[in-house]
Design a protein around this motif. Structure first.
Motif, mmCIF file in Angstrom:
data_model
loop_
_atom_site.group_PDB
_atom_site.id
_atom_site.type_symbol
_atom_site.label_atom_id
_atom_site.label_comp_id
_atom_site.label_asym_id
_atom_site.label_seq_id
_atom_site.Cartn_x
_atom_site.Cartn_y
_atom_site.Cartn_z
ATOM 1 N N PHE A 39 2.062 6.129 -0.133
ATOM 2 C CA PHE A 39 3.027 5.398 0.676
ATOM 3 C C PHE A 39 3.498 5.847 1.754
ATOM 4 C CE2 PHE A 39 5.115 8.208 -2.191
ATOM 5 C CZ PHE A 39 6.038 8.878 -1.325
ATOM 6 N N TYR A 40 3.975 4.777 2.610
ATOM 7 C CA TYR A 40 4.305 5.145 3.969
ATOM 8 C C TYR A 40 5.637 5.875 3.901
ATOM 9 C CZ TYR A 40 0.983 1.751 5.742
ATOM 10 O OH TYR A 40 -0.247 1.278 6.105
ATOM 11 N N GLU B 176 7.111 6.303 9.108
ATOM 12 C CA GLU B 176 5.687 5.517 9.357
ATOM 13 C C GLU B 176 6.098 3.760 9.354
ATOM 14 O OE1 GLU B 176 2.349 8.673 7.861
ATOM 15 O OE2 GLU B 176 3.430 7.005 6.390
ATOM 16 N N LEU B 177 6.988 3.526 8.171
ATOM 17 C CA LEU B 177 7.670 2.276 8.153
ATOM 18 C C LEU B 177 8.223 1.563 9.394
ATOM 19 C CD1 LEU B 177 7.475 -0.375 6.376
ATOM 20 C CD2 LEU B 177 9.329 0.560 5.259
ATOM 21 N N ILE C 46 5.816 -7.251 6.770
ATOM 22 C CA ILE C 46 5.634 -5.886 6.452
ATOM 23 C C ILE C 46 6.900 -5.385 5.832
ATOM 24 C CG2 ILE C 46 5.791 -3.684 7.932
ATOM 25 C CD1 ILE C 46 3.693 -4.729 9.807
ATOM 26 N N GLY D 8 7.126 -3.606 2.415
ATOM 27 C CA GLY D 8 7.364 -2.396 2.195
ATOM 28 C C GLY D 8 8.572 -2.117 1.607
ATOM 29 N N LEU D 9 9.742 -3.186 1.719
ATOM 30 C CA LEU D 9 11.108 -2.745 0.936
ATOM 31 C C LEU D 9 11.182 -3.460 -0.509
ATOM 32 C CD1 LEU D 9 13.055 -2.956 4.186
ATOM 33 C CD2 LEU D 9 12.436 -1.108 3.087
#
Length: 335
Positions: free
Chosen positions: A273-274, A278-279, A294, A298-299
């Motif tokens: 995972f990021y 990175e995110l 994104i 991502g969240l």
């Protein structure tokens, strides 16, 4: 009027009287005694000692003479009791009737042998019950080449990949495309084979062959992983279930019990995972709608296909939540 020949007395005949053929005793007549008030004819055939009683000596003598003639010819008729002989004649009459009705000749031995072999496999059930079960299943199955059947299955499922106005398609076009490839490969493995002729051995051989296929990459790794083989199993299972509904397979086919059809436990790689750093970099670089995709992916952990189905109403409908409706969820369950 003719006069009957008087019966010889026991004093005129020396018992036991042996009836011979070319010097060999083939039958013996025993006289009356206190224990046996009748004349008895004894002979041996097929390794068994046989005996029959008569009230009069003349009857016993005629029977013994006839026996000797049959035994001298090697006839096995003498091994039958009266009841067995009647059953044999009745059975031969039934076989003759069967021949007249069907044109098929079946010997008594072949008929009995086939019956015994079948009955031993029925575990107490009758042949009539077995035939009725067969006619309800196998006899109604249509023979169709597996390649043609796979194409029919693909064509029948194609409408499900089309989305109606304002609605989501019942079947993912990408999933259907991958399944087509899998089933066509399956069909090409068994050319000129009817679906109803498939066996567990066919399925075992096909799944085993997947591990032998090589990719075009330089390292020549196996083209199918355990996870991919599970996808093949799922596609074949769907196809076979559809084939049953179309009467291309009997309901009792049991192909899915093949050893190779049991799902494998896939050795999944470690999930990566990021990192927050990175995110953050991705969000700062992205622009417009991509930044929202994104951020939500991502969240909130939504799948890509689910993200692409969202609209802003799903984001703002419930304060503090993103709603994934059943129509937009991969599992078709609201969350």
């Amino acid at each position: 009027m003719t006069q009957e020949t008087p019966e010889p007395t026991d004093t005129e005949v020396k018992f036991p009287k042996r009836i011979k053929h070319r010097g060999r005793v083939l039958a013996t007549i025993y006289g009356k005694s206190k224990s046996y008030p009748s004349y008895r004819v004894a002979w041996t055939t097929a390794g068994r000692r046989m005996m029959k009683a008569f009230l009069r000596y003349g009857e016993a003598k005629r029977h013994a003479d006839g026996l000797v003639k049959d035994l001298a010819k090697g006839s096995q008729v003498t091994a039958l009791t009266g009841g067995q002989a009647r059953d044999a004649l009745a059975a031969l009459e039934r076989l003759q009737t069967f021949y007249q009705a069907t044109g098929r000749r079946v010997s008594l031995l072949a008929g009995i042998s086939e019956y015994c072999e079948a009955a031993s496999k029925l575990h107490g059930r009758t042949l009539g019950e077995a035939v009725e079960g067969y006619l309800r299943t196998v006899a109604s199955v249509k023979r169709k080449d597996i390649k043609e059947t796979v194409e029919e299955f693909i064509a029948a499922d194609e409408p499900r990949t089309k989305a109606g106005e304002g609605k989501r398609a019942q079947l993912s076009a990408k999933y259907a495309y991958n399944r087509e490839i899998q089933l066509r490969r399956f069909a090409s493995t068994f050319p000129n084979t009817a679906v109803c002729d498939l066996s567990k051995e066919h399925l075992d051989a096909f799944i085993a062959s997947l591990g032998e296929l090589k990719s075009k990459s330089r390292n020549r790794r196996a083209a199918t992983s355990a996870k991919s083989r599970n996808h093949y199993r799922a596609a074949i299972k769907q196809f076979l279930q559809w084939a049953v509904r179309k009467d291309y397979l009997p309901l009792t086919h049991r192909l899915l019990e093949a050893d190779a059809m049991r799902p494998e436990r896939a050795n999944t790689a470690e999930v990566t995972f990021y990192t927050p750093k990175e995110l953050r970099a991705l969000l700062e670089t992205a622009e417009g709608a991509m930044r929202a995709i994104i951020a939500i992916g991502g969240l909130a952990g939504l799948r890509t296909a689910e993200l692409l189905r969202l609209d802003w109403a799903d984001v703002w409908r419930v304060p503090g939540h993103i709603e994934v409706t059943a129509g937009k969820s991969k599992t078709r369950q609201r969350r």
